[in-house]
Design a protein around this motif. Structure first.
Motif, PDB file in Angstrom:
ATOM      1  N   ALA A  23     -12.800 -92.920 -12.466  1.00 46.10           N
ATOM      2  CA  ALA A  23     -13.745 -93.659 -13.304  1.00 46.10           C
ATOM      3  C   ALA A  23     -12.995 -94.875 -13.861  1.00 46.10           C
ATOM      4  CB  ALA A  23     -14.265 -92.775 -14.422  1.00 46.10           C
ATOM      5  N   GLY A  24     -12.498 -95.698 -12.953  1.00 45.03           N
ATOM      6  CA  GLY A  24     -11.665 -96.827 -13.335  1.00 45.03           C
ATOM      7  C   GLY A  24     -10.224 -96.566 -12.952  1.00 45.03           C
ATOM      8  N   VAL A  25      -9.438 -97.632 -12.947  1.00 48.00           N
ATOM      9  CA  VAL A  25      -8.064 -97.506 -12.452  1.00 48.00           C
ATOM     10  C   VAL A  25      -7.190 -96.667 -13.361  1.00 48.00           C
ATOM     11  CG1 VAL A  25      -8.151 -99.679 -11.183  1.00 48.00           C
ATOM     12  CG2 VAL A  25      -7.455 -99.685 -13.588  1.00 48.00           C
ATOM     13  N   ASP A  26      -7.598 -96.482 -14.622  1.00 46.55           N
ATOM     14  CA  ASP A  26      -6.765 -95.727 -15.558  1.00 46.55           C
ATOM     15  C   ASP A  26      -7.270 -94.310 -15.779  1.00 46.55           C
ATOM     16  OD1 ASP A  26      -9.054 -96.513 -16.800  1.00 46.55           O
ATOM     17  OD2 ASP A  26      -8.122 -97.079 -18.699  1.00 46.55           O
ATOM     18  N   SER A  52     -21.811 -89.752  -7.746  1.00 43.61           N
ATOM     19  CA  SER A  52     -21.673 -89.351  -9.147  1.00 43.61           C
ATOM     20  C   SER A  52     -21.216 -87.896  -9.238  1.00 43.61           C
ATOM     21  CB  SER A  52     -23.011 -89.509  -9.873  1.00 43.61           C
ATOM     22  OG  SER A  52     -22.999 -88.843 -11.118  1.00 43.61           O
ATOM     23  N   LEU A  53     -20.075 -87.688  -9.890  1.00 43.64           N
ATOM     24  CA  LEU A  53     -19.554 -86.324 -10.018  1.00 43.64           C
ATOM     25  C   LEU A  53     -20.499 -85.454 -10.843  1.00 43.64           C
ATOM     26  CD1 LEU A  53     -17.196 -84.393  -9.428  1.00 43.64           C
ATOM     27  CD2 LEU A  53     -16.144 -85.182 -11.565  1.00 43.64           C
ATOM     28  N   ALA A  54     -21.112 -86.037 -11.877  1.00 46.33           N
ATOM     29  CA  ALA A  54     -22.050 -85.268 -12.689  1.00 46.33           C
ATOM     30  C   ALA A  54     -23.234 -84.790 -11.860  1.00 46.33           C
ATOM     31  CB  ALA A  54     -22.535 -86.107 -13.871  1.00 46.33           C
ATOM     32  N   THR A  55     -23.742 -85.669 -10.985  1.00 41.38           N
ATOM     33  CA  THR A  55     -24.863 -85.292 -10.129  1.00 41.38           C
ATOM     34  C   THR A  55     -24.455 -84.234  -9.127  1.00 41.38           C
ATOM     35  OG1 THR A  55     -25.904 -87.467 -10.347  1.00 41.38           O
ATOM     36  CG2 THR A  55     -26.545 -86.133  -8.453  1.00 41.38           C
ATOM     37  N   THR A  56     -23.331 -84.440  -8.450  1.00 44.37           N
ATOM     38  CA  THR A  56     -22.935 -83.481  -7.411  1.00 44.37           C
ATOM     39  C   THR A  56     -22.642 -82.107  -8.001  1.00 44.37           C
ATOM     40  OG1 THR A  56     -20.604 -84.198  -7.499  1.00 44.37           O
ATOM     41  CG2 THR A  56     -22.046 -85.312  -5.928  1.00 44.37           C
ATOM     42  N   GLN A 102     -31.075 -86.621 -10.376  1.00 40.25           N
ATOM     43  CA  GLN A 102     -31.004 -88.069 -10.601  1.00 40.25           C
ATOM     44  C   GLN A 102     -32.157 -88.555 -11.472  1.00 40.25           C
ATOM     45  OE1 GLN A 102     -29.894 -90.447  -6.958  1.00 40.25           O
ATOM     46  NE2 GLN A 102     -29.988 -88.421  -6.008  1.00 40.25           N
ATOM     47  N   GLN A 103     -33.357 -88.050 -11.223  1.00 32.97           N
ATOM     48  CA  GLN A 103     -34.517 -88.475 -12.009  1.00 32.97           C
ATOM     49  C   GLN A 103     -34.404 -88.026 -13.459  1.00 32.97           C
ATOM     50  OE1 GLN A 103     -37.823 -86.884  -9.775  1.00 32.97           O
ATOM     51  NE2 GLN A 103     -37.985 -88.710  -8.473  1.00 32.97           N
ATOM     52  N   SER A 115     -24.661 -95.390 -12.386  1.00 36.78           N
ATOM     53  CA  SER A 115     -25.453 -94.840 -11.284  1.00 36.78           C
ATOM     54  C   SER A 115     -25.245 -93.335 -11.192  1.00 36.78           C
ATOM     55  CB  SER A 115     -25.047 -95.494  -9.957  1.00 36.78           C
ATOM     56  OG  SER A 115     -25.671 -94.821  -8.864  1.00 36.78           O
ATOM     57  N   GLY A 116     -26.328 -92.624 -10.969  1.00 33.48           N
ATOM     58  CA  GLY A 116     -26.239 -91.183 -10.777  1.00 33.48           C
ATOM     59  C   GLY A 116     -26.451 -90.770  -9.341  1.00 33.48           C
ATOM     60  N   SER A 117     -26.389 -91.727  -8.410  1.00 34.18           N
ATOM     61  CA  SER A 117     -26.685 -91.415  -7.012  1.00 34.18           C
ATOM     62  C   SER A 117     -25.576 -90.574  -6.391  1.00 34.18           C
ATOM     63  CB  SER A 117     -26.886 -92.694  -6.201  1.00 34.18           C
ATOM     64  OG  SER A 117     -25.677 -93.418  -6.108  1.00 34.18           O
ATOM     65  N   ALA A 118     -25.950 -89.793  -5.400  1.00 31.86           N
ATOM     66  CA  ALA A 118     -25.002 -88.916  -4.708  1.00 31.86           C
ATOM     67  C   ALA A 118     -25.468 -88.699  -3.281  1.00 31.86           C
ATOM     68  CB  ALA A 118     -24.879 -87.577  -5.432  1.00 31.86           C
TER      69      ALA A 118
END
Length: 256
Positions: A23-26, A52-56, A102-103, A115-118
């Motif tokens: 979730a970013g370089v850090d 998206s890890l949350a979605t998966t 996602q919805q 984005s919540g896509s997976a």
């Protein structure tokens, strides 16, 4: 980002995934992107996830919840992995779960610019049906691997694609396909920091509703170094064997 690959072969299936999430370089962490389900002896499913890890994670948890529900709460055909007669029904079921998750969070994610896509890869076998491999899009629809297009990818796919296109085909042995999937992972890791080990790989033999082989290669595993060394050496040798350019003397090389 992550990278997953599924390979359909006449002799079975090979699926491989990395385990890096960022979730970013850090903020880089490790999560397995591969889940195996065997809700009954006559069926086996392997799911790879990207996006998206949350979605998966919510989708995988939803699959587990539906499998844990008692008989009186089961929804019937196509409503969990126990009640799918065909793998395309299982792909549609996973797609419905993904769209629902996602919805559920769509408005909040839109407001935050996230984005919540997976996307998912689903491979496996049910009963006497043939082994199959599906790519499930964020919109819930899916496509199937075929002998003409035997491999499917999710996530950061472009860096590991050339070796698959150049030497891959549906009649490879399971062992060669496993090596090809792993070198595709290693090459992707070299070009993109968002992909990395541990690399997980499973092999499923056609007609056998069980995992034939399963490995997990951690960072620093000597076999990963050996793979990239062997592949790079072969590429250097191929470079020097390419036809000479018009201005080069016959039989001479352009470098050491």
């Amino acid at each position: 980002m992550t990278y997953g690959i599924g390979y359909w072969l006449e002799k079975g299936l090979v699926l491989a995934s990395d385990s890096r999430t960022n979730a970013g370089v850090d903020y880089i962490s490790t999560y397995s992107k591969m889940t195996v389900f065997q809700p009954a002896p006559d069926r086996l499913f392997v799911i790879l996830a990207a996006g998206s890890l949350a979605t998966t994670q919510a989708v995988i948890n939803g699959i587990r919840r539906d499998l844990d529900r008692p008989v009186e709460l089961q929804g019937g055909a196509g409503h969990d992995l126990r009640h799918c007669d065909y793998l395309f029904e299982a792909a549609a079921y996973v797609g419905r779960l993904s769209v629902a998750v996602q919805q559920q969070h769509e408005e909040a994610l839109r407001q935050s610019g996230a984005s919540g896509s997976a996307t998912f890869l689903l491979g496996g076998q049910i009963g006497n049906e043939p082994h199959e491999l599906y790519l499930i899009y964020p919109q819930g629809n899916a496509i199937k691997a075929t002998p003409e297009t035997p491999y499917l990818q999710i996530g950061e796919s472009k860096y590991g694609k050339p070796p698959l296109d150049n030497i891959g085909h549906a009649n490879l042995s399971l062992e060669d396909a496993a090596r090809l999937c792993l070198i595709s992972q290693v090459l992707t890791q070299r070009s993109n920091l968002s992909v990395g080990p541990p690399f997980e790989l499973v092999v499923i033999e056609a007609g056998n509703k069980a995992i034939a082989h399963q490995i997990k290669l951690e960072a620093g595993d000597p076999s990963l170094d050996a793979m990239i060394h062997t592949w790079s050496q072969a590429q250097r040798e191929a470079l020097h064997r390419l036809p000479r350019l018009p201005w080069e003397p016959d039989g001479s090389g352009s470098g050491p």
